[in-house]
Design an enzyme around this catalytic site. Structure first.
Site, PDB file in Angstrom:
ATOM      1  N   ARG A 187       3.562  10.134   4.521  1.00  0.00           N
ATOM      2  CA  ARG A 187       4.877  10.473   3.981  1.00  0.00           C
ATOM      3  C   ARG A 187       5.056   9.902   2.572  1.00  0.00           C
ATOM      4  O   ARG A 187       5.730  10.498   1.735  1.00  0.00           O
ATOM      5  CB  ARG A 187       5.973   9.959   4.919  1.00  0.00           C
ATOM      6  CG  ARG A 187       5.945  10.613   6.285  1.00  0.00           C
ATOM      7  CD  ARG A 187       7.166  10.256   7.101  1.00  0.00           C
ATOM      8  NE  ARG A 187       7.187   8.875   7.541  1.00  0.00           N
ATOM      9  CZ  ARG A 187       6.620   8.421   8.647  1.00  0.00           C
ATOM     10  NH1 ARG A 187       5.931   9.258   9.421  1.00  0.00           N
ATOM     11  NH2 ARG A 187       6.722   7.157   9.007  1.00  0.00           N
TER      12      ARG A 187
ATOM     13  N   LYS B  51       0.825  -1.223   0.000  1.00  0.00           N
ATOM     14  CA  LYS B  51       0.000   0.000   0.000  1.00  0.00           C
ATOM     15  C   LYS B  51       0.852   1.263   0.000  1.00  0.00           C
ATOM     16  O   LYS B  51       0.423   2.305  -0.522  1.00  0.00           O
ATOM     17  CB  LYS B  51      -0.966  -0.025   1.192  1.00  0.00           C
ATOM     18  CG  LYS B  51      -0.312  -0.094   2.570  1.00  0.00           C
ATOM     19  CD  LYS B  51      -0.097   1.272   3.196  1.00  0.00           C
ATOM     20  CE  LYS B  51       0.613   1.170   4.526  1.00  0.00           C
ATOM     21  NZ  LYS B  51       0.842   2.501   5.143  1.00  0.00           N
TER      22      LYS B  51
END
EC number: 1.1.1.94
Length: 333
Positions: free
Chosen positions: A255, A191
């Site tokens: 991030r 993911k």
């Protein structure tokens, strides 16, 4: 319970605080002695989790082996590519009866191993029933503020998963269990790569249609790899799968999405990484998962495109064109 949390980044710190507030005896390990001293003096992780005060009971230490010997549960929260090196530091200790809970999401570069496989390989006295993974949509920035979060504890041993559930569960941190640690770890690793692709789409200025396509076809890639490696399809529709994928692709805290967005705006990977003070696991995972997918014969076009953009300097526009003009096929392929 005596709990050692290894890794004083944002997630390790968040979990250490959560567990200490729940009443467990928690000690947080920081690799660098000077950083451990700073954390202990300031009673806050101003580098990675500013504004979250440490409970008085939370202890900080740079001493790994005494900490592991003291503990009953070990939470590994170091970056995925640093896990092997970290646990080599205590591989000679007697770990019988201890539970190891990995929370780092990634595939090891060079070996293609999941984090639980690394633990079992390096720690010969540990058996699969001692190892668990705690994954799901859980940004540290929200968990540390007590915002509602749900995750899944997974182990080949249901009893171990349920013990982790019992230890971590709070009124705002709900823990489910399953026994498909393969599927959970694969979903949690891939993911991050899909989130980089979603970020690239944002950086270029594409709309919601493109983002939805990336998430949906990314799910297909996760599902194919998961099935090939022995995971269960139902896991992909759960918290470690679609849950974590959605939050990582959409959240401002992500991030990995940020890295992709900056790449989409034309910045180089080196430039983006040099200005970050935390790890974007998807960067390393894109290489590891791309190599793994080739080794096991699973087609993962989005993963391949991200790898090519990051490490082969393939132009973003060309990568997108190649994705969109591949051979036509059925949706389930």
């Amino acid at each position: 319970m005596n709990i050692a949390v290894l890794g004083a980044g944002s997630w390790g710190t968040t979990l250490a605080v959560l567990l200490a507030k729940k009443g467990h005896d928690v000690r947080l390990w920081a690799h660098r002695p000077e950083f451990a001293a700073t954390l202990d003096a300031e009673r806050e992780n101003r580098r990675y989790l500013k504004g979250v005060a440490f409970p008085d009971s939370l202890q900080i230490t740079p001493h790994l082996q005494p900490l592991v010997s003291w503990s009953e549960m070990i939470v590994t929260a170091v970056p995925s590519q640093a896990l092997r090196e970290t646990i080599l530091g205590f591989c000679t200790l007697d770990l019988s009866g201890k539970i190891l809970v990995n929370v780092a999401k990634g595939i090891e570069i060079g070996t293609g191993k999941r984090m639980s496989e690394v633990l079992l390989e390096v720690l010969p006295g540990v058996c699969p029933s001692q190892v668990a993974a705690l994954y799901g949509p859980s940004h540290a920035e929200e968990v540390s503020k007590g915002q509602p979060t749900t995750v899944v504890a997974s182990s080949s041993s249901l009893a171990t998963a349920e013990k982790v559930q019992e230890v971590f569960h709070t009124s705002m941190f709900r823990v489910y269990v399953n026994t498909d640690i393969v599927g959970v770890e694969i979903a949690g690793s891939v993911k991050n790569i899909i989130a980089i692709a979603a970020g690239i789409s944002d950086g270029i200025g594409f709309g919601d249609n493109a983002k939805a396509a990336i998430i949906t076809r990314g799910m297909a890639e996760i599902s194919r790899l998961c099935s090939k490696l022995g995971g269960e399809a139902v896991t992909i529709s759960g918290l470690a799968g679609i849950g974590d994928l959605v939050v990582t692709c959409l959240s401002r805290h992500s991030r990995n999405r940020y890295v992709g967005e900056e790449i989409g705006r034309g910045r180089s990977l080196d430039e983006v990484i040099s200005q970050m003070n935390m790890i974007a696991e998807g960067v390393h995972s894109s290489r590891a998962v791309y190599e793994l997918s080739r080794a096991v014969g699973v087609d993962m076009p989005i993963t391949r495109a991200v790898y090519q953009m990051l490490f082969e300097r393939k132009p973003v526009e060309q990568a997108i064109l190649d994705l969109m003009t591949r051979d036509l096929k059925q949706e389930r392929d």
